[in-house]
Design a protein around this motif. Structure first.
Motif, PDB file in Angstrom:
ATOM      1  N   ALA A 184     -11.745   4.413  -6.249  1.00 24.08           N
ATOM      2  CA  ALA A 184     -10.302   4.227  -6.040  1.00 24.08           C
ATOM      3  C   ALA A 184      -9.577   4.558  -7.347  1.00 24.08           C
ATOM      4  CB  ALA A 184      -9.972   2.836  -5.538  1.00 24.08           C
TER       5      ALA A 184
ATOM      6  N   ARG B  42      -7.450   1.269 -18.376  1.00 18.84           N
ATOM      7  CA  ARG B  42      -7.531  -0.184 -18.191  1.00 18.84           C
ATOM      8  C   ARG B  42      -8.408  -0.797 -19.272  1.00 18.84           C
ATOM      9  NH1 ARG B  42      -3.639  -1.609 -14.443  1.00 18.84           N
ATOM     10  NH2 ARG B  42      -3.786  -0.287 -12.602  1.00 18.84           N
TER      11      ARG B  42
ATOM     12  N   ARG C 254      -5.835   7.525 -14.511  1.00 17.07           N
ATOM     13  CA  ARG C 254      -5.726   7.039 -15.896  1.00 17.07           C
ATOM     14  C   ARG C 254      -7.100   6.716 -16.486  1.00 17.07           C
ATOM     15  NH1 ARG C 254      -2.284   1.611 -14.711  1.00 17.07           N
ATOM     16  NH2 ARG C 254      -2.620   1.148 -16.914  1.00 17.07           N
TER      17      ARG C 254
ATOM     18  N   TRP D 258       1.190   3.897  -1.960  1.00 15.27           N
ATOM     19  CA  TRP D 258       0.487   4.446  -3.131  1.00 15.27           C
ATOM     20  C   TRP D 258       1.296   5.486  -3.893  1.00 15.27           C
ATOM     21  CZ3 TRP D 258      -2.136   0.720  -4.420  1.00 15.27           C
ATOM     22  CH2 TRP D 258      -2.913   0.000  -3.538  1.00 15.27           C
TER      23      TRP D 258
ATOM     24  N   ASP E 135     -11.013   8.614  -4.186  1.00 16.88           N
ATOM     25  CA  ASP E 135      -9.835   7.879  -3.716  1.00 16.88           C
ATOM     26  C   ASP E 135      -9.524   8.364  -2.307  1.00 16.88           C
ATOM     27  OD1 ASP E 135      -7.494   6.103  -5.332  1.00 16.88           O
ATOM     28  OD2 ASP E 135      -6.842   7.015  -3.445  1.00 16.88           O
ATOM     29  N   ALA E 136      -8.978   7.455  -1.499  1.00 12.85           N
ATOM     30  CA  ALA E 136      -8.707   7.808  -0.101  1.00 12.85           C
ATOM     31  C   ALA E 136      -7.370   8.501   0.085  1.00 12.85           C
ATOM     32  CB  ALA E 136      -8.743   6.541   0.760  1.00 12.85           C
ATOM     33  N   HIS E 137      -6.459   8.365  -0.892  1.00 11.33           N
ATOM     34  CA  HIS E 137      -5.094   8.857  -0.647  1.00 11.33           C
ATOM     35  C   HIS E 137      -4.903  10.291  -1.155  1.00 11.33           C
ATOM     36  CE1 HIS E 137      -0.769   9.019  -0.292  1.00 11.33           C
ATOM     37  NE2 HIS E 137      -0.838   7.909   0.430  1.00 11.33           N
TER      38      HIS E 137
ATOM     39  N   TYR F 266       3.432   3.473  -6.040  1.00 10.10           N
ATOM     40  CA  TYR F 266       2.610   2.868  -7.097  1.00 10.10           C
ATOM     41  C   TYR F 266       2.314   3.891  -8.196  1.00 10.10           C
ATOM     42  CZ  TYR F 266      -1.335   0.550  -9.314  1.00 10.10           C
ATOM     43  OH  TYR F 266      -2.165  -0.018 -10.240  1.00 10.10           O
ATOM     44  N   PHE F 267       1.920   5.100  -7.796  1.00  9.10           N
ATOM     45  CA  PHE F 267       1.560   6.122  -8.805  1.00  9.10           C
ATOM     46  C   PHE F 267       2.776   6.475  -9.671  1.00  9.10           C
ATOM     47  CE2 PHE F 267      -1.599   7.579  -5.342  1.00  9.10           C
ATOM     48  CZ  PHE F 267      -2.519   6.622  -5.742  1.00  9.10           C
TER      49      PHE F 267
ATOM     50  N   ARG G 142       0.835  -1.218   0.000  1.00 11.03           N
ATOM     51  CA  ARG G 142       0.000   0.000   0.000  1.00 11.03           C
ATOM     52  C   ARG G 142       0.861   1.257   0.000  1.00 11.03           C
ATOM     53  NH1 ARG G 142      -5.638  -0.494   1.562  1.00 11.03           N
ATOM     54  NH2 ARG G 142      -6.151  -2.633   2.064  1.00 11.03           N
TER      55      ARG G 142
ATOM     56  N   SER H 111     -11.215  -0.207 -11.043  1.00 13.66           N
ATOM     57  CA  SER H 111     -10.028  -0.870 -11.587  1.00 13.66           C
ATOM     58  C   SER H 111      -9.032  -1.172 -10.475  1.00 13.66           C
ATOM     59  CB  SER H 111      -9.341   0.014 -12.627  1.00 13.66           C
ATOM     60  OG  SER H 111     -10.099   0.114 -13.802  1.00 13.66           O
ATOM     61  N   PHE H 112      -8.738  -2.444 -10.273  1.00 16.80           N
ATOM     62  CA  PHE H 112      -7.748  -2.890  -9.285  1.00 16.80           C
ATOM     63  C   PHE H 112      -7.988  -2.179  -7.946  1.00 16.80           C
ATOM     64  CE2 PHE H 112      -6.068  -4.123 -13.332  1.00 16.80           C
ATOM     65  CZ  PHE H 112      -5.481  -5.359 -13.073  1.00 16.80           C
TER      66      PHE H 112
ATOM     67  N   GLY I 198      -7.120   6.420  -8.145  1.00 19.00           N
ATOM     68  CA  GLY I 198      -5.665   6.548  -8.236  1.00 19.00           C
ATOM     69  C   GLY I 198      -5.280   7.871  -8.871  1.00 19.00           C
TER      70      GLY I 198
ATOM     71  N   SER J 191     -12.849   7.212   1.649  1.00 21.04           N
ATOM     72  CA  SER J 191     -12.526   5.788   1.577  1.00 21.04           C
ATOM     73  C   SER J 191     -13.737   5.027   1.061  1.00 21.04           C
ATOM     74  CB  SER J 191     -12.097   5.262   2.941  1.00 21.04           C
ATOM     75  OG  SER J 191     -13.222   5.124   3.756  1.00 21.04           O
ATOM     76  N   MET J 192     -13.470   3.931   0.345  1.00 20.69           N
ATOM     77  CA  MET J 192     -14.585   3.175  -0.217  1.00 20.69           C
ATOM     78  C   MET J 192     -15.407   2.502   0.869  1.00 20.69           C
ATOM     79  SD  MET J 192     -12.596   0.192  -2.264  1.00 20.69           S
ATOM     80  CE  MET J 192     -10.828   0.230  -2.116  1.00 20.69           C
ATOM     81  N   GLU J 193     -14.842   2.370   2.062  1.00 22.17           N
ATOM     82  CA  GLU J 193     -15.587   1.726   3.147  1.00 22.17           C
ATOM     83  C   GLU J 193     -16.779   2.565   3.586  1.00 22.17           C
ATOM     84  OE1 GLU J 193     -12.331   1.881   2.960  1.00 22.17           O
ATOM     85  OE2 GLU J 193     -11.570  -0.157   3.235  1.00 22.17           O
TER      86      GLU J 193
HETATM   87  C1  LIG Z   1      -3.929  -0.515  -7.294  1.00 24.27           C
HETATM   88  S1  LIG Z   1      -4.398   1.164  -7.153  1.00 24.27           S
HETATM   89  C2  LIG Z   1      -5.546   1.325  -8.512  1.00 24.27           C
HETATM   90  C3  LIG Z   1      -5.703   2.758  -8.943  1.00 24.27           C
HETATM   91  C4  LIG Z   1      -6.452   2.942 -10.265  1.00 24.27           C
HETATM   92  N1  LIG Z   1      -7.833   2.548 -10.163  1.00 24.27           N
HETATM   93  C5  LIG Z   1      -5.758   2.172 -11.370  1.00 24.27           C
HETATM   94  O1  LIG Z   1      -6.375   1.330 -12.009  1.00 24.27           O
HETATM   95  O2  LIG Z   1      -4.575   2.421 -11.591  1.00 24.27           O
HETATM   96  C6  LIG Z   1      -5.466   1.132  -5.752  1.00 24.27           C
HETATM   97  C7  LIG Z   1      -6.032   2.497  -5.379  1.00 24.27           C
HETATM   98  O3  LIG Z   1      -6.932   2.292  -4.297  1.00 24.27           O
HETATM   99  C8  LIG Z   1      -6.818   3.395  -3.422  1.00 24.27           C
HETATM  100  N2  LIG Z   1      -7.309   2.899  -2.147  1.00 24.27           N
HETATM  101  C9  LIG Z   1      -6.755   1.952  -1.358  1.00 24.27           C
HETATM  102  N3  LIG Z   1      -7.526   1.705  -0.292  1.00 24.27           N
HETATM  103  C10 LIG Z   1      -8.599   2.513  -0.436  1.00 24.27           C
HETATM  104  C11 LIG Z   1      -9.774   2.711   0.336  1.00 24.27           C
HETATM  105  N4  LIG Z   1      -9.982   2.018   1.448  1.00 24.27           N
HETATM  106  N5  LIG Z   1     -10.690   3.604  -0.099  1.00 24.27           N
HETATM  107  C12 LIG Z   1     -10.475   4.304  -1.246  1.00 24.27           C
HETATM  108  N6  LIG Z   1      -9.379   4.165  -2.007  1.00 24.27           N
HETATM  109  C13 LIG Z   1      -8.458   3.280  -1.599  1.00 24.27           C
HETATM  110  C14 LIG Z   1      -5.356   3.759  -3.427  1.00 24.27           C
HETATM  111  O4  LIG Z   1      -5.130   5.081  -2.989  1.00 24.27           O
HETATM  112  C15 LIG Z   1      -5.029   3.533  -4.907  1.00 24.27           C
HETATM  113  O5  LIG Z   1      -5.236   4.728  -5.627  1.00 24.27           O
END
Ligand SMILES: C[S@@+](CC[C@H](N)C(=O)[O-])C[C@H]1O[C@@H](n2cnc3c(N)ncnc32)[C@H](O)[C@@H]1O
Length: 232
Positions: free
Chosen positions: A65, A36, A70, A23, A86-88, A26-27, A21, A128-129, A67, A113-115
């Motif tokens: 989420a 995607r 993209r 991020w 997105d949470a970050h 990752y970005f 995690r 996506s992911f 990111g 957060s998605m929760e």
């Molecule tokens: C693998 S990345 C995918 C990002 C983008 N959708 C993509 O396809 O490239 C996962 C994303 O989930 C976000 N994320 C992780 N946990 C999260 C949460 N609990 N609520 C919202 N976003 C979250 C991260 O900040 C990150 O941007």
């Protein structure tokens, strides 16, 4: 002294950062990548069946989420109204400052957060992911909110991670068996348009071996309510 170019470590793949995690890492690893495949399939299906979007009243897509954006950039380019969540904070900063956002006025960005985010009624929900990063004890509630947000005829696009994926043993991840994926689609009233189960070993990162087990899903919600199938 600058590092010896011959002995410089190769760049780490995006999944190295996603595992922990990290991020921002990752970005950086995915910077400049295009949309995607599941999103492209969803957009093409929608365009082929619903025809051109009405520019005066474009339908709403949620990019959950999102990111660094993209997929959000592609949704805007194709004329959608977009709610990107997105949470970050780094995701929000990078997405907000992208230079390739068409129709910027059609984009709403929320750092949540998605929760616990509220998902409004939409014609496309793109994750996506994203779903494996939902806390396991919140996933059923998130899926119920996704199902509720999807209008009749709306499209879901995204990934579920499978039970044989290397990350399935991490306590903060949400993974599903093949039959659970089918059950989730059924309870949301979704019929698959594309459903691919991808299982393989990553070969690109010797110090973080990864077994992938991923379901790539594009599915559509029924246009009429599913009849109640109780016994006569
Ligand atoms: C693998 S990345 C995918 C990002 C983008 N959708 C993509 O396809 O490239 C996962 C994303 O989930 C976000 N994320 C992780 N946990 C999260 C949460 N609990 N609520 C919202 N976003 C979250 C991260 O900040 C990150 O941007």
């Amino acid at each position: 002294m600058s590092p010896d170019p011959v002995h410089r470590a190769p760049p780490r793949p995006a999944h190295f950062f996603a595992q922990q995690r990290d991020w921002p890492g990752y970005f950086n690893a995915v910077a400049g990548k295009g949309p995607r495949e599941t999103l492209i399939q969803a957009l093409d299906h929608y365009a082929n069946h619903a025809g051109p979007l009405n520019p005066a009243d474009p339908p709403l897509a949620i990019d959950l989420a999102a990111g660094e954006g993209r997929d959000t950039a592609e949704l805007l380019r194709r004329g959608w109204r977009v709610l990107a969540i997105d949470a970050h904070p780094d995701a929000i900063a990078r997405l907000s400052s992208r230079s390739d956002l068409a129709h910027r006025d059609r984009l709403t960005i929320r750092q949540e957060s998605m929760e616990d985010t509220h998902l409004p009624s939409c014609s496309l929900l793109n994750a996506s992911f994203a779903l494996p990063f939902c806390a396991p004890d919140s996933f059923s509630d998130l899926w119920a909110r996704i199902a509720h947000a999807l209008r009749p005829g709306a499209i879901f696009a995204g990934q579920f991670f499978g039970d044989r994926d290397s990350w399935a043993s991490l306590p903060d991840r949400t993974h599903h068996t093949q039959s659970q994926v089918h059950a989730l689609l059924r309870i949301a009233g979704l019929s698959p348009i594309h459903l691919t189960e991808d299982e393989r070993d990553a070969t690109d990162c010797a110090d973080a071996p990864k077994h992938w087990h991923v379901f790539h899903v594009v599915a559509q919600k029924a246009t009429t309510p599913t009849p109640n199938r109780t016994a006569p």
